[in-house]
Design a protein around this motif. Sequence first.
Motif, PDB file in Angstrom:
ATOM      1  N   LYS A  43       0.812  -1.211   0.000  1.00 27.85           N
ATOM      2  CA  LYS A  43       0.000   0.000   0.000  1.00 27.85           C
ATOM      3  C   LYS A  43       0.849   1.267   0.000  1.00 27.85           C
ATOM      4  O   LYS A  43       0.348   2.349  -0.246  1.00 27.85           O
ATOM      5  CB  LYS A  43      -0.911   0.014   1.230  1.00 27.85           C
ATOM      6  N   ASN A  44       2.133   1.152   0.299  1.00 28.42           N
ATOM      7  CA  ASN A  44       2.989   2.325   0.435  1.00 28.42           C
ATOM      8  C   ASN A  44       3.473   2.878  -0.902  1.00 28.42           C
ATOM      9  O   ASN A  44       3.749   4.059  -1.016  1.00 28.42           O
ATOM     10  CB  ASN A  44       4.192   1.999   1.320  1.00 28.42           C
ATOM     11  N   ASP A  45       3.616   2.047  -1.889  1.00 29.78           N
ATOM     12  CA  ASP A  45       4.086   2.447  -3.208  1.00 29.78           C
ATOM     13  C   ASP A  45       2.885   2.423  -4.148  1.00 29.78           C
ATOM     14  O   ASP A  45       2.493   1.375  -4.635  1.00 29.78           O
ATOM     15  CB  ASP A  45       5.175   1.475  -3.670  1.00 29.78           C
ATOM     16  N   VAL A  46       2.277   3.583  -4.397  1.00 28.22           N
ATOM     17  CA  VAL A  46       1.039   3.639  -5.170  1.00 28.22           C
ATOM     18  C   VAL A  46       1.241   3.094  -6.576  1.00 28.22           C
ATOM     19  O   VAL A  46       0.428   2.321  -7.072  1.00 28.22           O
ATOM     20  CB  VAL A  46       0.455   5.070  -5.200  1.00 28.22           C
ATOM     21  N   ASP A  47       2.340   3.463  -7.241  1.00 31.55           N
ATOM     22  CA  ASP A  47       2.590   2.957  -8.595  1.00 31.55           C
ATOM     23  C   ASP A  47       2.675   1.435  -8.591  1.00 31.55           C
ATOM     24  O   ASP A  47       2.026   0.762  -9.389  1.00 31.55           O
ATOM     25  CB  ASP A  47       3.898   3.520  -9.157  1.00 31.55           C
ATOM     26  N   GLY A  48       3.509   0.915  -7.692  1.00 34.23           N
ATOM     27  CA  GLY A  48       3.656  -0.540  -7.595  1.00 34.23           C
ATOM     28  C   GLY A  48       2.366  -1.215  -7.188  1.00 34.23           C
ATOM     29  O   GLY A  48       2.033  -2.285  -7.685  1.00 34.23           O
ATOM     30  N   PHE A  49       1.649  -0.575  -6.258  1.00 29.62           N
ATOM     31  CA  PHE A  49       0.383  -1.138  -5.818  1.00 29.62           C
ATOM     32  C   PHE A  49      -0.578  -1.287  -6.990  1.00 29.62           C
ATOM     33  O   PHE A  49      -1.161  -2.352  -7.197  1.00 29.62           O
ATOM     34  CB  PHE A  49      -0.267  -0.267  -4.743  1.00 29.62           C
ATOM     35  N   LEU A  50      -0.750  -0.220  -7.767  1.00 29.09           N
ATOM     36  CA  LEU A  50      -1.709  -0.262  -8.870  1.00 29.09           C
ATOM     37  C   LEU A  50      -1.311  -1.291  -9.923  1.00 29.09           C
ATOM     38  O   LEU A  50      -2.156  -2.046 -10.410  1.00 29.09           O
ATOM     39  CB  LEU A  50      -1.851   1.117  -9.503  1.00 29.09           C
ATOM     40  N   GLU A  51      -0.038  -1.340 -10.263  1.00 21.15           N
ATOM     41  CA  GLU A  51       0.424  -2.302 -11.255  1.00 21.15           C
ATOM     42  C   GLU A  51       0.209  -3.738 -10.771  1.00 21.15           C
ATOM     43  O   GLU A  51      -0.313  -4.585 -11.491  1.00 21.15           O
ATOM     44  CB  GLU A  51       1.899  -2.060 -11.577  1.00 21.15           C
ATOM     45  N   ASN A  52       0.607  -4.007  -9.525  1.00 20.67           N
ATOM     46  CA  ASN A  52       0.440  -5.354  -8.972  1.00 20.67           C
ATOM     47  C   ASN A  52      -1.031  -5.709  -8.756  1.00 20.67           C
ATOM     48  O   ASN A  52      -1.432  -6.850  -8.966  1.00 20.67           O
ATOM     49  CB  ASN A  52       1.207  -5.496  -7.662  1.00 20.67           C
ATOM     50  N   ALA A  53      -1.825  -4.727  -8.335  1.00 16.21           N
ATOM     51  CA  ALA A  53      -3.250  -4.982  -8.121  1.00 16.21           C
ATOM     52  C   ALA A  53      -3.934  -5.341  -9.434  1.00 16.21           C
ATOM     53  O   ALA A  53      -4.759  -6.251  -9.488  1.00 16.21           O
ATOM     54  CB  ALA A  53      -3.914  -3.759  -7.489  1.00 16.21           C
ATOM     55  N   LYS A  63      -2.281  10.495  -7.585  1.00 13.52           N
ATOM     56  CA  LYS A  63      -2.097   9.421  -6.610  1.00 13.52           C
ATOM     57  C   LYS A  63      -2.785   9.698  -5.280  1.00 13.52           C
ATOM     58  O   LYS A  63      -3.093   8.775  -4.543  1.00 13.52           O
ATOM     59  CB  LYS A  63      -0.614   9.156  -6.400  1.00 13.52           C
ATOM     60  N   SER A  64      -3.048  10.964  -5.000  1.00 16.14           N
ATOM     61  CA  SER A  64      -3.704  11.291  -3.737  1.00 16.14           C
ATOM     62  C   SER A  64      -5.156  10.834  -3.706  1.00 16.14           C
ATOM     63  O   SER A  64      -5.760  10.754  -2.640  1.00 16.14           O
ATOM     64  CB  SER A  64      -3.627  12.796  -3.470  1.00 16.14           C
TER      65      SER A  64
END
Length: 105
Positions: A16-26, A85-86
């Motif tokens: 949840k801390n890395d929004v870019d990584g979170f969105l890509e992985n999600a 991202k916010s």
Amino acid sequence: MSSYSKDRIRFQLPSKNDVDGFLENAKKTLQHILAAAAPMYESGAIARAQAEEILATKGFDNAEIYAVSRLFEAADAINFGGVDKSTIDTGALSELLGKIYGELK
């Protein structure tokens, strides 16, 4: 036919801390989950429209389908810029992914 089966998916919520990584992985996680539930699609080929269709046929409500649609749009926007991202609630998206996984597995 998809090479993913429900019993082979190891569901891990993205960070949840890395929004870019979170969105890509999600997005990738969701594509795998949906491919297992709808084997006529290959995981990487599931786009927003296919995700919406699968979720609608599986009985998810409009708010959940809209949230998934926004996830796909935001994940795609990362590659092209332009995502605020916010406005991304990674906690709520994590819960939604868990719910989708639980109901489709």
